[in-house]
Write a protein that holds these residues in place. Structure first.
Motif, PDB file in Angstrom:
ATOM      1  N   CYS A  88       0.833  -1.211   0.000  1.00 18.59           N
ATOM      2  CA  CYS A  88       0.000   0.000   0.000  1.00 18.59           C
ATOM      3  C   CYS A  88       0.863   1.255   0.000  1.00 18.59           C
ATOM      4  O   CYS A  88       0.528   2.247  -0.665  1.00 18.59           O
ATOM      5  CB  CYS A  88      -0.935  -0.011   1.206  1.00 18.59           C
ATOM      6  SG  CYS A  88      -2.301  -1.188   1.044  1.00 18.59           S
ATOM      7  N   HIS A  89       1.957   1.225   0.726  1.00 19.61           N
ATOM      8  CA  HIS A  89       2.871   2.378   0.744  1.00 19.61           C
ATOM      9  C   HIS A  89       3.393   2.669  -0.664  1.00 19.61           C
ATOM     10  O   HIS A  89       3.476   3.835  -1.071  1.00 19.61           O
ATOM     11  CB  HIS A  89       4.032   2.107   1.697  1.00 19.61           C
ATOM     12  CG  HIS A  89       5.045   3.209   1.749  1.00 19.61           C
ATOM     13  ND1 HIS A  89       4.821   4.397   2.408  1.00 19.61           N
ATOM     14  CD2 HIS A  89       6.288   3.315   1.197  1.00 19.61           C
ATOM     15  CE1 HIS A  89       5.874   5.180   2.264  1.00 19.61           C
ATOM     16  NE2 HIS A  89       6.784   4.547   1.543  1.00 19.61           N
ATOM     17  N   ASP A  90       3.730   1.614  -1.396  1.00 22.90           N
ATOM     18  CA  ASP A  90       4.223   1.793  -2.768  1.00 22.90           C
ATOM     19  C   ASP A  90       3.172   2.431  -3.669  1.00 22.90           C
ATOM     20  O   ASP A  90       3.510   3.134  -4.624  1.00 22.90           O
ATOM     21  CB  ASP A  90       4.656   0.443  -3.360  1.00 22.90           C
ATOM     22  CG  ASP A  90       5.906  -0.117  -2.694  1.00 22.90           C
ATOM     23  OD1 ASP A  90       6.641   0.663  -2.039  1.00 22.90           O
ATOM     24  OD2 ASP A  90       6.155  -1.329  -2.810  1.00 22.90           O
ATOM     25  N   TYR A  91       1.892   2.180  -3.352  1.00 24.25           N
ATOM     26  CA  TYR A  91       0.795   2.714  -4.163  1.00 24.25           C
ATOM     27  C   TYR A  91       0.216   4.005  -3.577  1.00 24.25           C
ATOM     28  O   TYR A  91      -0.814   4.492  -4.045  1.00 24.25           O
ATOM     29  CB  TYR A  91      -0.333   1.667  -4.284  1.00 24.25           C
ATOM     30  CG  TYR A  91      -0.076   0.580  -5.295  1.00 24.25           C
ATOM     31  CD1 TYR A  91      -0.678   0.609  -6.552  1.00 24.25           C
ATOM     32  CD2 TYR A  91       0.754  -0.497  -4.999  1.00 24.25           C
ATOM     33  CE1 TYR A  91      -0.465  -0.399  -7.476  1.00 24.25           C
ATOM     34  CE2 TYR A  91       0.985  -1.509  -5.912  1.00 24.25           C
ATOM     35  CZ  TYR A  91       0.376  -1.466  -7.156  1.00 24.25           C
ATOM     36  OH  TYR A  91       0.599  -2.472  -8.062  1.00 24.25           O
ATOM     37  N   ASP A  92       0.867   4.538  -2.523  1.00 23.68           N
ATOM     38  CA  ASP A  92       0.367   5.734  -1.838  1.00 23.68           C
ATOM     39  C   ASP A  92      -1.023   5.514  -1.255  1.00 23.68           C
ATOM     40  O   ASP A  92      -1.882   6.421  -1.268  1.00 23.68           O
ATOM     41  CB  ASP A  92       0.365   6.950  -2.773  1.00 23.68           C
ATOM     42  CG  ASP A  92       1.774   7.474  -3.009  1.00 23.68           C
ATOM     43  OD1 ASP A  92       2.602   7.388  -2.094  1.00 23.68           O
ATOM     44  OD2 ASP A  92       2.039   7.942  -4.132  1.00 23.68           O
ATOM     45  N   PHE A  93      -1.272   4.311  -0.761  1.00 23.70           N
ATOM     46  CA  PHE A  93      -2.502   4.002  -0.039  1.00 23.70           C
ATOM     47  C   PHE A  93      -2.198   3.876   1.447  1.00 23.70           C
ATOM     48  O   PHE A  93      -1.087   3.522   1.840  1.00 23.70           O
ATOM     49  CB  PHE A  93      -3.111   2.682  -0.541  1.00 23.70           C
ATOM     50  CG  PHE A  93      -4.120   2.857  -1.637  1.00 23.70           C
ATOM     51  CD1 PHE A  93      -5.464   2.598  -1.417  1.00 23.70           C
ATOM     52  CD2 PHE A  93      -3.735   3.276  -2.895  1.00 23.70           C
ATOM     53  CE1 PHE A  93      -6.404   2.760  -2.422  1.00 23.70           C
ATOM     54  CE2 PHE A  93      -4.656   3.439  -3.920  1.00 23.70           C
ATOM     55  CZ  PHE A  93      -6.005   3.180  -3.681  1.00 23.70           C
TER      56      PHE A  93
END
Length: 334
Positions: A88-93
């Motif tokens: 999620c961090h990689d996807y800005d979630f």
């Protein structure tokens, strides 16, 4: 103090508001390095903070998902949460983590709370209850992924371990080591949790394939507070088990507490294998033989499935079950 807006950032960096918006959304394709630098410096100097609520309304997305675990005390749960958070961090979630304690009513309240917060989707370790609620979510095309367990009544993408194989690996290894009287202890299956049911089923099937009679006195599915009495009774049998398979990490810890209290030597008096490779398995004395599940890979898969569904990147697979392979890690407890 006045709230700093995109217009302030645009004026200070001598660009349009749409260019600042593109920068904030990381759309840099047609943006020069000088422009990016000016906007970045303006944001720092002015102390600009994006209005998350306004952005959510405009984009119709909160860029947030919910994760509801059945029991956060499980090592597997914490490992899965970490993997989901990484993706999620990689996807800005962002992620909101909830602990249902294997309680369908608590699970229901968390689902309703997460919906009220307008999360974009949920990854959940289902308790086995709330079938109607899950069917309603599916009917409304709400992004949903099951982790660790699946529900035959609710066909959504599910990420699970091959639980029958996990038990088979343990039973076969016990037999290879010369043990014939083999028991299994796991936490309660009263809520029809597929993970535990499959592990007990895999244990039974493995014994049958090894031509070893199934002794129902060697099979225990209990609440944690019942483990001590159950082990006392089981080991007091005329022909007690020589080896026990712990169905999960919490069961394993209860067994270890009992053997320490009763000064039972592992593996001399009782051989032991646990499903879930707990963090202390390698340096416990003796080292604990375990059946590990690839928690990080499973968490990553669940996150990718959910984010792809949220972002509509691929065709939805309504009822596909993604099964992962367990691995036997041999140490000294067996």
């Amino acid at each position: 103090m006045r709230t700093i807006t995109i217009a302030d950032v645009a004026k200070h960096s001598n660009v349009s508001k749409s260019t600042v918006s593109q920068y904030l959304n990381k759309r840099y394709e047609y943006m020069g390095e000088g422009t990016k630098t000016r906007i970045e410096e303006a944001i720092k100097l002015l102390g600009y903070r994006p209005n998350i609520v306004a952005r959510s309304l405009k984009q119709k997305s909160t860029t947030t998902i919910g994760v509801i675990v059945a029991n956060i005390l499980h090592t597997f749960s914490t490992q899965v949460i970490r993997a989901i958070e990484d993706i999620c961090h990689d996807y800005d979630f962002h992620t909101i983590v909830c602990n249902a304690d294997d309680d369908p009513e608590k699970e229901k309240k968390y689902i309703e709370m997460l919906q009220a917060k307008q999360v974009d989707g949920i990854i959940i370790f289902p308790t086995g209850g709330n079938v109607e609620l899950f069917l309603s979510l599916k009917e409304n095309d709400f992004p949903l992924v099951f982790m660790d367990r699946y529900m035959s009544e609710v066909q959504v993408p599910s990420v699970v371990l091959d639980n029958e194989k996990a038990s088979k690996l343990a039973v076969d290894y016990f037999v290879d080591r010369g043990y014939q009287r083999i028991g299994i202890m796991t936490t309660s299956i009263l809520e029809n949790l597929t993970t535990r049911i499959k592990r007990v089923g895999g244990y039974r099937q493995a014994l049958q394939e090894q031509n070893i009679p199934i002794n129902e006195n060697y099979i225990k599915s209990l609440e944690l507070h019942q483990f001590e009495d159950a082990m006392t009774n089981m080991l007091s049998l005329k022909n007690p088990p020589q080896a026990i398979l712990a169905g999960n990490d919490l069961a394993l810890m209860e067994i270890l507490k009992f053997t320490k209290k009763k000064k039972i030597s592992i593996p001399k008096d009782l051989a032991l294998i646990g499903i879930d490779d707990v963090s202390f398995a390698s340096f416990y004395n003796p080292g604990l033989t375990t059946v590990a599940q690839p928690a990080f890979e499973m968490g990553k898969k669940a996150a990718e499935l959910l984010l792809n569904k949220i972002q509509k990147k691929e065709e939805d697979v309504h009822h596909h079950i993604y099964s992962f392979e367990p691995q036997l890690i041999k140490r000294e407890s067996c």
